[in-house]
Design an enzyme around this catalytic site. Sequence first.
Site, PDB file in Angstrom:
ATOM      1  N   HIS A 276      32.909   5.500 134.490  1.00  0.00           N
ATOM      2  CA  HIS A 276      32.792   6.184 135.782  1.00  0.00           C
ATOM      3  C   HIS A 276      34.117   6.824 136.170  1.00  0.00           C
ATOM      4  O   HIS A 276      35.178   6.206 136.098  1.00  0.00           O
ATOM      5  CB  HIS A 276      32.254   5.253 136.871  1.00  0.00           C
ATOM      6  CG  HIS A 276      33.139   4.133 137.291  1.00  0.00           C
ATOM      7  ND1 HIS A 276      34.146   4.283 138.225  1.00  0.00           N
ATOM      8  CD2 HIS A 276      33.169   2.824 136.931  1.00  0.00           C
ATOM      9  CE1 HIS A 276      34.748   3.115 138.426  1.00  0.00           C
ATOM     10  NE2 HIS A 276      34.180   2.213 137.644  1.00  0.00           N
ATOM     11  N   ASP A 288      40.142   0.717 136.121  1.00  0.00           N
ATOM     12  CA  ASP A 288      38.814   0.838 136.735  1.00  0.00           C
ATOM     13  C   ASP A 288      38.621   2.231 137.325  1.00  0.00           C
ATOM     14  O   ASP A 288      38.851   2.432 138.504  1.00  0.00           O
ATOM     15  CB  ASP A 288      38.664  -0.241 137.822  1.00  0.00           C
ATOM     16  CG  ASP A 288      37.266  -0.315 138.398  1.00  0.00           C
ATOM     17  OD1 ASP A 288      36.319   0.167 137.747  1.00  0.00           O
ATOM     18  OD2 ASP A 288      37.124  -0.852 139.510  1.00  0.00           O
ATOM     19  N   GLU A 322      30.245   5.383 140.892  1.00  0.00           N
ATOM     20  CA  GLU A 322      29.868   4.003 140.597  1.00  0.00           C
ATOM     21  C   GLU A 322      30.348   3.057 141.691  1.00  0.00           C
ATOM     22  O   GLU A 322      29.655   2.108 142.047  1.00  0.00           O
ATOM     23  CB  GLU A 322      30.456   3.581 139.243  1.00  0.00           C
ATOM     24  CG  GLU A 322      29.996   2.205 138.769  1.00  0.00           C
ATOM     25  CD  GLU A 322      30.867   1.055 139.258  1.00  0.00           C
ATOM     26  OE1 GLU A 322      30.436  -0.099 139.152  1.00  0.00           O
ATOM     27  OE2 GLU A 322      31.988   1.312 139.746  1.00  0.00           O
ATOM     28  N   GLU A 323      31.539   3.315 142.218  1.00  0.00           N
ATOM     29  CA  GLU A 323      32.179   2.336 143.087  1.00  0.00           C
ATOM     30  C   GLU A 323      31.435   2.080 144.393  1.00  0.00           C
ATOM     31  O   GLU A 323      31.336   0.935 144.833  1.00  0.00           O
ATOM     32  CB  GLU A 323      33.623   2.757 143.396  1.00  0.00           C
ATOM     33  CG  GLU A 323      34.571   2.701 142.213  1.00  0.00           C
ATOM     34  CD  GLU A 323      34.834   1.291 141.719  1.00  0.00           C
ATOM     35  OE1 GLU A 323      34.237   0.327 142.235  1.00  0.00           O
ATOM     36  OE2 GLU A 323      35.643   1.149 140.791  1.00  0.00           O
TER      37      GLU A 323
END
Length: 454
Positions: A276, A288, A322-323
């Site tokens: 992502h 991330d 995504e987050e």
Amino acid sequence: MKKALFLILFLPLCVFGQDHTAMIKKIYDHQLSESPVYENLRSLCKEIGPRLTGSPQAAAAVEFTRQLMIDYGFDTVYLQPVMVPKWVRGNTEITRITNSVKVGTRELKTVALGNSVGTGPEGVLAEVIEVSSIEEVNELGKAVAGKIVFYNGAMDPTLIDPFKAYGSAVVQRAYGASEAGKFGARAVIVRSMTNRKDDIPHTGSLVYKPLMPQIPAVAISTNDADLLSELLKDQKNLKMYVETHCQMQEDVLSYNVIGEIKGTEYPEEIIVVGGHLDSWDVGEGAHDDGGGCMMSIEVGRTFLRLGIQPKRTIRVVMFMNEENGLRGGKEYARVAKEKGEKHLAGLESDSGAFGPMGFSSMGDEASRAKIKSWKPYFEPYFVWNFDKVGSGADISPLEDQGVFLMEMEPNPQKYFNYHHTEADVFEVVDKRELELGAGTMTAMIYLIDQEGLK
């Protein structure tokens, strides 16, 4: 005796087809000596930076990765439109103890949780009540009315897999505001999701349940959570002040970035690999999930650079959002279903760019058995764990289409030192570990492409 031993060792590598040892070594050698993956991650983190969905930086990352795949010679590169939420943090974030007998007035290290409403300039001043779980809030019921609820449920340090500890504790962050709000609480404070004792607060998404009050939510560092808990033991009327200015704005247009290398024998069969592109706004999103994105692009680039002609279509996807919404993954699956596309497998990297240890997977047992039979190819590179069941978040919406799903599993022990924090920056990613991850992902996609899963 030596000949028999050789046959025993060699058999697992060719029982399902040709021996791919030489090509896999070539893939790893290339990654460890010629790969641009580390410098690409540097550009993403340092030149673009945090990539919160709906931000100018997220838009810049879309263009950066689109151009990267064009420059590498992917057969097709295109943008898939997706409407995404736009949450804005705002400037002021204050969490302050106001009347402690022991420490007086004390500012705590704090960060608003993603998707949270803000307090506005008036802030929230109220007594604090400590709980260890959502279940405890439900037991207290109306006793939390008018108070600030402090969720202090720590991740279990005895669980060897920190993702399991995270999964048990993170429900406080995700649903704690709604559960406290329904009983009249005015705000929530959440202990950061990490076993590390430090002064760095961790953000992350909360989810407001439908028809429940929406109250502000912040996280504080683990050191400050321990301090607050100790103060509450001696002073039940402890008060705190919380001020945030975050807000959710109207949805905006963004994109998944997709690059394809067409298959030569079964072009209608798609193998998707990705990560992502969005990240939280407090760091650079290096682990991330900048690393996962750059390693995924490396899969396609390595095929092209080494002249590997894929039998099936390799599709690299940079998923958006995504987050705090998973909109990109959901839209990708929706379009794939609408078009009647046939996905053979999906592989995601979204657990950090640490040294690779193996793969989790979910799907039919015959395919899982075949994946496990390839373990001897990876063991020379210290990649050994193929037993875990699971997959990545962005490819999970493909599950109901019968797609075999996988996630690369790196060493997880340090991940939650950086997860959703200002500390998740380029400098904490190790170059060699990132290269090994790219090699491991490429080798797995190569095997699935060449051998299939049946």
